[in-house]
Design a protein around this motif. Sequence first.
Motif, PDB file in Angstrom:
ATOM      1  N   GLU A 100     -73.740 -32.671  22.563  1.00 32.37           N
ATOM      2  CA  GLU A 100     -74.285 -32.922  23.889  1.00 32.37           C
ATOM      3  C   GLU A 100     -75.212 -34.131  23.829  1.00 32.37           C
ATOM      4  N   VAL A 101     -75.173 -34.959  24.870  1.00 31.76           N
ATOM      5  CA  VAL A 101     -76.063 -36.110  25.002  1.00 31.76           C
ATOM      6  C   VAL A 101     -76.925 -35.905  26.239  1.00 31.76           C
ATOM      7  N   VAL A 102     -78.234 -36.085  26.081  1.00 32.50           N
ATOM      8  CA  VAL A 102     -79.169 -35.843  27.185  1.00 32.50           C
ATOM      9  C   VAL A 102     -80.216 -36.953  27.213  1.00 32.50           C
ATOM     10  N   HIS A 104     -73.165 -41.753  23.352  1.00 37.22           N
ATOM     11  CA  HIS A 104     -72.040 -41.286  24.170  1.00 37.22           C
ATOM     12  C   HIS A 104     -70.712 -41.454  23.441  1.00 37.22           C
ATOM     13  N   GLU A 105     -70.587 -42.490  22.634  1.00 38.62           N
ATOM     14  CA  GLU A 105     -69.380 -42.647  21.819  1.00 38.62           C
ATOM     15  C   GLU A 105     -69.334 -41.558  20.750  1.00 38.62           C
ATOM     16  N   ASP A 142     -79.927 -40.021  24.695  1.00 37.32           N
ATOM     17  CA  ASP A 142     -78.942 -41.007  25.133  1.00 37.32           C
ATOM     18  C   ASP A 142     -79.147 -42.390  24.527  1.00 37.32           C
ATOM     19  N   HIS A 143     -80.303 -42.622  23.891  1.00 35.10           N
ATOM     20  CA  HIS A 143     -80.509 -43.916  23.241  1.00 35.10           C
ATOM     21  C   HIS A 143     -80.225 -43.857  21.734  1.00 35.10           C
TER      22      HIS A 143
END
Length: 262
Positions: free
Chosen positions: A183-185, A173-174, A128-129
Amino acid sequence: MSYEFVRYEKRDHVAVVTLNRPDRMNALHLEAHLELKEVWEDFRDDPEMWVAILTGAGDRAFCAGNDLKVTAERTAEGGDLQGEKRPPFGRITRDFDCPKPIIAAVNGVAAGGGLELVLACDIVVAADHARLGLPEPKVGLFAGAGGAHRLARQIPFKVAMGMLLTGDLVEAHEAHRIGLVNEVVPADELMSTARSWADRITRCSPLSVKLTKEAVFDAQFVSIDEAFRKDDDRRERLLASHDFVEGPRAFAEKRAPQWTGR
């Protein structure tokens, strides 16, 4: 196999390739490219390896692209920056015919050649970063390892042009919203999530997976009828395989199939 700038592990039909220059944000220089050439060609040619995961060491960067500091040093000294022995960037960005799936686990910044490596993969999981982009115009370059071509084919054209012409990076996320990432985790779940994708793929027939990837890439820029004609050879290979017999048999016997990829 042991390397200085890459870690290469094999387990349960899954290869994990880790760019290992965390002090340089996993930016790549000639020596790293040469190691990656060996690694990716070994993965491609090893029948026991069905899926690969590509990631970077540390938590700052997946890959910051070309090591511009080494580039500046070598050009200032009049040295040979690349030479004939330099493979395509990271080996997988060009002239790499590999029907096996490659998953990118993006653990931080993926910029320039780093994003070009991501674009050469089939599935992308991002922490996510993570931040992704092609900033080459900001340093007087252009995305010549496939970035300019692949980005505009993988996300909406206007969105791609906005990224390409400004050199701006986008947040994870964008990147997911525009279809660049699957997928973002959270960062601490990145590798387990990438392995989950790999495990789900290895539960399928490796031959079927390879033929599927071949079919998708072959058909991208031809008519549907031409795509069907290209499938004829793949169909023959499938019908002559062990996996073609094993799949229905395992289903009928209510057991897990024993795939061989042959």
